[in-house]
Design a protein around this motif. Structure first.
Motif, PDB file in Angstrom:
ATOM      1  N   ALA A  87      65.868  70.328 -35.877  1.00 33.99           N
ATOM      2  CA  ALA A  87      65.774  70.522 -34.432  1.00 33.99           C
ATOM      3  C   ALA A  87      67.124  70.263 -33.762  1.00 33.99           C
ATOM      4  CB  ALA A  87      64.707  69.606 -33.845  1.00 33.99           C
ATOM      5  N   ALA A  88      67.838  69.234 -34.245  1.00 34.24           N
ATOM      6  CA  ALA A  88      69.088  68.872 -33.580  1.00 34.24           C
ATOM      7  C   ALA A  88      70.213  69.835 -33.945  1.00 34.24           C
ATOM      8  CB  ALA A  88      69.476  67.437 -33.937  1.00 34.24           C
ATOM      9  N   PHE A  89      70.297  70.214 -35.210  1.00 31.93           N
ATOM     10  CA  PHE A  89      71.479  70.943 -35.650  1.00 31.93           C
ATOM     11  C   PHE A  89      71.237  72.428 -35.917  1.00 31.93           C
ATOM     12  CE2 PHE A  89      72.376  66.503 -36.500  1.00 31.93           C
ATOM     13  CZ  PHE A  89      73.632  66.373 -35.926  1.00 31.93           C
ATOM     14  N   PHE A  90      69.987  72.824 -36.090  1.00 29.43           N
ATOM     15  CA  PHE A  90      69.711  74.246 -36.329  1.00 29.43           C
ATOM     16  C   PHE A  90      68.639  74.765 -35.370  1.00 29.43           C
ATOM     17  CE2 PHE A  90      70.928  72.156 -40.287  1.00 29.43           C
ATOM     18  CZ  PHE A  90      72.071  72.886 -40.631  1.00 29.43           C
ATOM     19  N   PRO A  91      68.906  74.689 -34.058  1.00 32.40           N
ATOM     20  CA  PRO A  91      67.885  75.117 -33.090  1.00 32.40           C
ATOM     21  C   PRO A  91      67.493  76.582 -33.253  1.00 32.40           C
ATOM     22  CG  PRO A  91      69.985  74.676 -32.003  1.00 32.40           C
ATOM     23  CD  PRO A  91      70.122  74.198 -33.404  1.00 32.40           C
ATOM     24  N   ASP A  92      68.411  77.399 -33.802  1.00 33.93           N
ATOM     25  CA  ASP A  92      68.083  78.818 -33.967  1.00 33.93           C
ATOM     26  C   ASP A  92      66.930  79.025 -34.942  1.00 33.93           C
ATOM     27  OD1 ASP A  92      70.124  79.217 -32.277  1.00 33.93           O
ATOM     28  OD2 ASP A  92      71.565  79.929 -33.789  1.00 33.93           O
ATOM     29  N   VAL A  93      66.883  78.149 -35.961  1.00 34.44           N
ATOM     30  CA  VAL A  93      65.783  78.252 -36.921  1.00 34.44           C
ATOM     31  C   VAL A  93      64.457  77.990 -36.207  1.00 34.44           C
ATOM     32  CG1 VAL A  93      64.781  77.264 -39.018  1.00 34.44           C
ATOM     33  CG2 VAL A  93      67.257  77.546 -38.822  1.00 34.44           C
ATOM     34  N   MET A  94      64.478  76.963 -35.342  1.00 34.80           N
ATOM     35  CA  MET A  94      63.261  76.608 -34.621  1.00 34.80           C
ATOM     36  C   MET A  94      62.826  77.717 -33.671  1.00 34.80           C
ATOM     37  SD  MET A  94      62.406  73.804 -35.841  1.00 34.80           S
ATOM     38  CE  MET A  94      62.468  72.015 -35.959  1.00 34.80           C
ATOM     39  N   ALA A  95      63.770  78.563 -33.238  1.00 33.89           N
ATOM     40  CA  ALA A  95      63.451  79.593 -32.248  1.00 33.89           C
ATOM     41  C   ALA A  95      62.841  80.837 -32.875  1.00 33.89           C
ATOM     42  CB  ALA A  95      64.714  79.957 -31.470  1.00 33.89           C
ATOM     43  N   ILE A  96      62.793  80.918 -34.199  1.00 36.34           N
ATOM     44  CA  ILE A  96      62.221  82.101 -34.870  1.00 36.34           C
ATOM     45  C   ILE A  96      60.764  82.298 -34.438  1.00 36.34           C
ATOM     46  CG2 ILE A  96      61.538  83.072 -37.114  1.00 36.34           C
ATOM     47  CD1 ILE A  96      63.908  81.463 -38.331  1.00 36.34           C
ATOM     48  N   PRO A  97      60.449  83.467 -33.880  1.00 36.24           N
ATOM     49  CA  PRO A  97      59.075  83.664 -33.401  1.00 36.24           C
ATOM     50  C   PRO A  97      58.078  83.773 -34.560  1.00 36.24           C
ATOM     51  CG  PRO A  97      60.468  85.564 -32.868  1.00 36.24           C
ATOM     52  CD  PRO A  97      61.311  84.626 -33.649  1.00 36.24           C
ATOM     53  N   LEU A 135      56.203  73.843 -36.717  1.00 32.00           N
ATOM     54  CA  LEU A 135      56.616  72.689 -37.517  1.00 32.00           C
ATOM     55  C   LEU A 135      56.276  71.378 -36.800  1.00 32.00           C
ATOM     56  CD1 LEU A 135      60.080  73.811 -38.981  1.00 32.00           C
ATOM     57  CD2 LEU A 135      57.843  73.769 -40.094  1.00 32.00           C
ATOM     58  N   GLY A 136      56.428  71.354 -35.473  1.00 29.29           N
ATOM     59  CA  GLY A 136      56.082  70.160 -34.701  1.00 29.29           C
ATOM     60  C   GLY A 136      54.598  69.845 -34.841  1.00 29.29           C
ATOM     61  N   LEU A 137      53.775  70.890 -34.713  1.00 27.34           N
ATOM     62  CA  LEU A 137      52.341  70.664 -34.869  1.00 27.34           C
ATOM     63  C   LEU A 137      52.015  70.287 -36.311  1.00 27.34           C
ATOM     64  CD1 LEU A 137      51.005  73.512 -32.552  1.00 27.34           C
ATOM     65  CD2 LEU A 137      51.006  71.056 -32.093  1.00 27.34           C
ATOM     66  N   GLU A 166      62.507  76.196 -27.237  1.00 26.69           N
ATOM     67  CA  GLU A 166      63.313  75.813 -28.409  1.00 26.69           C
ATOM     68  C   GLU A 166      64.013  74.489 -28.149  1.00 26.69           C
ATOM     69  OE1 GLU A 166      66.400  78.782 -28.266  1.00 26.69           O
ATOM     70  OE2 GLU A 166      64.883  80.336 -27.983  1.00 26.69           O
ATOM     71  N   PRO A 167      64.453  73.832 -29.232  1.00 24.35           N
ATOM     72  CA  PRO A 167      65.167  72.575 -29.047  1.00 24.35           C
ATOM     73  C   PRO A 167      66.544  72.804 -28.426  1.00 24.35           C
ATOM     74  CG  PRO A 167      64.938  73.108 -31.390  1.00 24.35           C
ATOM     75  CD  PRO A 167      64.240  74.166 -30.647  1.00 24.35           C
ATOM     76  N   GLY A 168      67.073  71.763 -27.799  1.00 27.79           N
ATOM     77  CA  GLY A 168      68.469  71.815 -27.367  1.00 27.79           C
ATOM     78  C   GLY A 168      68.720  71.625 -25.889  1.00 27.79           C
ATOM     79  N   LEU A 169      67.706  71.873 -25.032  1.00 26.34           N
ATOM     80  CA  LEU A 169      67.966  71.781 -23.595  1.00 26.34           C
ATOM     81  C   LEU A 169      68.411  70.385 -23.193  1.00 26.34           C
ATOM     82  CD1 LEU A 169      65.226  73.846 -21.736  1.00 26.34           C
ATOM     83  CD2 LEU A 169      67.671  74.302 -21.942  1.00 26.34           C
ATOM     84  N   GLN A 170      67.872  69.380 -23.867  1.00 24.29           N
ATOM     85  CA  GLN A 170      68.209  68.028 -23.469  1.00 24.29           C
ATOM     86  C   GLN A 170      69.182  67.352 -24.416  1.00 24.29           C
ATOM     87  OE1 GLN A 170      64.867  65.461 -23.281  1.00 24.29           O
ATOM     88  NE2 GLN A 170      66.049  63.748 -22.479  1.00 24.29           N
ATOM     89  N   TYR A 171      68.935  67.505 -25.720  1.00 24.27           N
ATOM     90  CA  TYR A 171      69.731  66.759 -26.683  1.00 24.27           C
ATOM     91  C   TYR A 171      70.831  67.611 -27.299  1.00 24.27           C
ATOM     92  CZ  TYR A 171      65.639  63.775 -26.433  1.00 24.27           C
ATOM     93  OH  TYR A 171      64.611  62.982 -26.002  1.00 24.27           O
ATOM     94  N   GLY A 172      70.878  68.883 -26.961  1.00 19.45           N
ATOM     95  CA  GLY A 172      71.731  69.816 -27.701  1.00 19.45           C
ATOM     96  C   GLY A 172      73.168  69.921 -27.221  1.00 19.45           C
ATOM     97  N   ALA A 173      73.565  69.113 -26.222  1.00 20.29           N
ATOM     98  CA  ALA A 173      74.872  69.326 -25.597  1.00 20.29           C
ATOM     99  C   ALA A 173      76.035  69.236 -26.587  1.00 20.29           C
ATOM    100  CB  ALA A 173      75.070  68.330 -24.461  1.00 20.29           C
ATOM    101  N   ASP A 174      76.144  68.144 -27.314  1.00 18.00           N
ATOM    102  CA  ASP A 174      77.247  68.022 -28.272  1.00 18.00           C
ATOM    103  C   ASP A 174      76.820  67.168 -29.451  1.00 18.00           C
ATOM    104  OD1 ASP A 174      77.406  65.312 -27.520  1.00 18.00           O
ATOM    105  OD2 ASP A 174      78.813  65.791 -25.909  1.00 18.00           O
ATOM    106  N   LEU A 175      77.763  66.901 -30.342  1.00 16.43           N
ATOM    107  CA  LEU A 175      77.438  66.154 -31.551  1.00 16.43           C
ATOM    108  C   LEU A 175      76.841  64.782 -31.222  1.00 16.43           C
ATOM    109  CD1 LEU A 175      77.579  65.982 -34.654  1.00 16.43           C
ATOM    110  CD2 LEU A 175      79.818  64.916 -34.381  1.00 16.43           C
TER     111      LEU A 175
END
Lengths: 120, 552
Positions: free
Chosen positions: A52-62, A73-75, B255-264
């Motif tokens: 979730a933190a480093f590969f948000p694009d993977v999470m966005a796959i419909p 995955l969250g559920l 999708e993830p990132g709106l809150q925690y996704g800003a930087d490393l």
């Protein structure tokens, strides 16, 4: 009130019981379930958080309609939590409780762990 | 976005909403309705507390409710203890504004319970009496370990309590439309006094009933709202999500990132928080003490199962409510309302069910704070009276009645400290305190709990290094973090002394505490009594000699 860990001068030699095969078996049974399960859910959770933190694009796959992989995955985290809970209850009731209560009843019959005087 | 972790900021971060409330006033709902429903709650809980007080004479009654609660009752009370305002208003608001990242946050809160279920609850129930320190000092040197465990217990309780009390004033102020600083201080004093009264006369039994009632109201209220929201979209969750994206115009809401996704650093900070949540929950002293309120380890197991079911269901509700708020409310309206994103849940309640539902949800929010502070106060008082006063100062030479008396005095002192702290913390950014409480529990408590239950070679030195090292490093890292230095929200925004770049210490302090416990034990010259280790291991797994329920 007596000290919680006042030396137990009771009738049972705990070290002798600890070394016995039936207790060792109980301990093995317990650890062979809870340790792998803990390792499994921690790795699965940390992998999920890293994705979730480093590969948000993977999470966005419909996946279906507006539901994406991240939501699935969250559920799935919820689902595995419920399933592990259920498995643990089954494991405890069927594998642990009979063994542990056999040892407890035996030791209590020998006078171990009688309540200290301040229980009421 | 005045905070990196808005969900944890609700408890304290309600502070900014107080100022906003002053400007905007409560323009939805009626303070009178909110007060009336809250007073009904106070009335009902008072009845249970007074009834409970009739059966509270021994230490086992006062600290552990006579160990007479069923697993289901205790599981409900655990949910009531655990689902604080952060979970309810905070997570719904976070999902409404940041979407997926708010959901991400709720997952850690649930998954954490597996540690409690698999490794902690039953074994702690079997070996302890009233407090965490009972277990930790079982086979190690009594005095130093007990003192260390009590210090860490009191630290966690105090951080959590302060955050709750600071939030209480602002929340009540918002929902009742009280704007002046003096009025809010007065409300903190009233909430604090009510809490002191509950805990003083009702002990653990009274506290437990307050938590059971609150959990039932909170979960029932959010279930009704969840079904309501889903019904508006024909029970099609995908359609609700689509509508949320469309209404907010925020394509990345799902999708993830709106809150925690800003930087490393924000990403690492999120990981640090996530790990602290998962490893800290099972080591929170006010959670641990709840395992002693049931008669057997099997009931402790059942408690956690019920808690997991309720907490899991609740977080699924917040997912629907958060996206429901995004779909049905205007983002600008939420952010402009007193309380900003934290007002999403109350505004959604108003949108759905008008004044009555808003009043109900507002009353549940008050009840939440009351129940959580009561749980913290009884824990702090048990730890001080049982661990410090009875076992260390009096060396165990004190009777049950004397210990209850000491505990009651402690309740008053802790209550007054909480009131003063809550008033003092008004307008301060104390949002980090909740996350810090979890991080301290995970660093100072969990390693020693696990080592003493599962590792034969663990020694007193290992325990002390791990507990003081975990507590000390967590506090030190926070003291040199952006919480204190260099950001707009810091205590000292102008000066940048933040040597540690994250706002949560867990990522460093938790592994460090585990490592210190190991090194301390391996380098220890004295080994611990193997007979005590054998006894503890046998007790923890079989329940021989475990404390029984009190008979009345």
């Amino acid at each position: 009130m007596t000290q919680v860990n006042a030396p137990n001068a009771g009738p049972v030699d705990y070290q002798e019981v600890q070394a016995r095969e039936d207790f060792q078996e109980l301990r093995r049974t317990h650890r062979s379930f809870v340790f792998p399960m803990t390792a499994f859910f921690l790795i699965w959770y940390i992998a999920f958080v890293i994705t979730a933190a480093f590969f948000p694009d993977v999470m966005a796959i419909p996946v279906w309609g507006n539901i994406n992989l991240g939501l699935v995955l969250g559920l799935a985290q919820f689902l595995t939590t419920f399933v592990i809970t259920g498995l643990y209850v089954w494991f405890s009731n069927s594998k642990m409780d009979p063994k542990s209560s056999a040892i407890r009843l035996e030791l209590e019959a020998r006078g171990a762990g009688l309540p200290e005087e301040d229980k009421h | 976005m005045n905070s990196l972790f808005p969900a944890s900021s609700i408890e304290a971060g309600l502070t900014p909403l107080a100022t906003a409330a002053a400007e905007a006033g409560s323009d939805v709902g009626s303070p009178l309705a909110n007060i009336s429903i809250f007073l009904v709650f106070v009335g009902v809980t008072l009845f249970f507390v007074i009834r409970a007080s009739k059966n509270t004479s021994t230490a086992a009654d006062y600290y552990a409710g006579g160990r007479s609660f069923s697993g289901t009752q205790n599981g409900t009370a655990i949910a009531g203890d655990y689902l604080s305002a952060a979970s309810f208003l905070g997570i719904v608001g976070a999902i409404a504004i940041y979407g997926y990242d708010g959901f991400l946050y709720s997952i850690g809160f649930l998954v954490a319970w597996l540690i409690a279920l698999l490794l902690v609850a039953e074994l702690m129930r079997n070996t302890g009496k009233f407090t965490m320190a009972d277990v930790l000092s079982f086979r190690l040197r009594q005095q130093p370990v007990r003192i260390a465990a009590a210090i860490s217990t009191l630290a966690v309780c105090l951080f959590y309590l302060l955050a709750q009390m600071a939030g209480a004033g602002a929340l009540v102020a918002l929902l009742l439309g009280i704007e002046s600083g003096l009025g809010q201080s007065l409300i903190i004093a009233v909430v604090g006094s009510l809490m002191i009264f509950y805990v003083f006369i009702g002990g653990m039994k009274g506290t437990t009933w307050v938590q059971i009632i609150k959990a039932t109201l909170l979960i029932a209220g959010s279930a009704v709202m969840t079904i309501w929201v889903l019904a508006l979209y024909g029970f099609n969750f995908s359609e609700l999500l689509g509508s949320a994206v469309e209404n907010t115009g925020e394509a990345a809401l799902l999708e993830p990132g709106l809150q925690y996704g800003a930087d490393l650093f924000t990403k690492l900070d999120f990981m640090s928080l996530g790990i602290a949540l998962v490893l800290g929950t099972a080591a929170l002293p006010h959670v641990l003490i709840r395992f002693y309120t049931v008669p057997t380890a099997k009931d402790a197991r059942k408690s956690v199962v019920v808690a997991i079911a309720l907490i899991g269901a609740f977080y699924l509700f917040t997912l629907v409510l958060g996206y429901g708020a995004a779909a049905l409310l205007d983002t600008e309206t939420i952010l402009a309302a007193p309380g900003g994103q934290n007002s999403a849940a109350p505004l959604l309640a108003y949108e759905l069910g008008g004044t009555f539902l808003l009043g109900f949800i507002a009353a549940v929010a008050f009840a939440t704070i009351l129940a959580v502070v009561a749980g913290l106060t009884i824990t702090a008082s048990a730890s001080f009276a049982h661990d410090v006063y009875a076992q260390v100062i009096k060396k165990g030479k004190i009777d049950s009645a004397g210990e209850v008396k000491a505990a009651k005095m402690t309740v008053i002192v802790v209550g007054i400290l909480a009131i003063l702290g809550g008033i003092g913390a008004q307008g301060q950014n104390v949002a980090f305190l909740v996350a810090l409480a979890f991080a301290v529990a995970a660093s100072a408590n969990l390693p020693t709990i696990l080592y003493s239950l599962f590792w034969k070679r663990f020694t007193t030195r290992g325990a002390l290094w791990s507990m003081y090292g975990g507590l000390g490093s967590a506090l030190l890292l926070i003291a040199f973090s952006p919480v204190v230095w260099g950001r707009d929200t810091s205590f000292f925004p102008e000066i940048d002394l933040a040597l540690y770049p994250l706002t949560n210490p867990g990522l460093v302090s938790i592994p460090l505490a585990f490592l210190l416990g190991w090194i301390g034990s391996m380098t220890s010259k004295v080994s611990e009594d193997p007979a005590k280790q054998a006894e503890m291991e046998i007790r923890s797994l079989t329940g021989v000699g475990a404390e029984k329920a009190a008979e009345h």
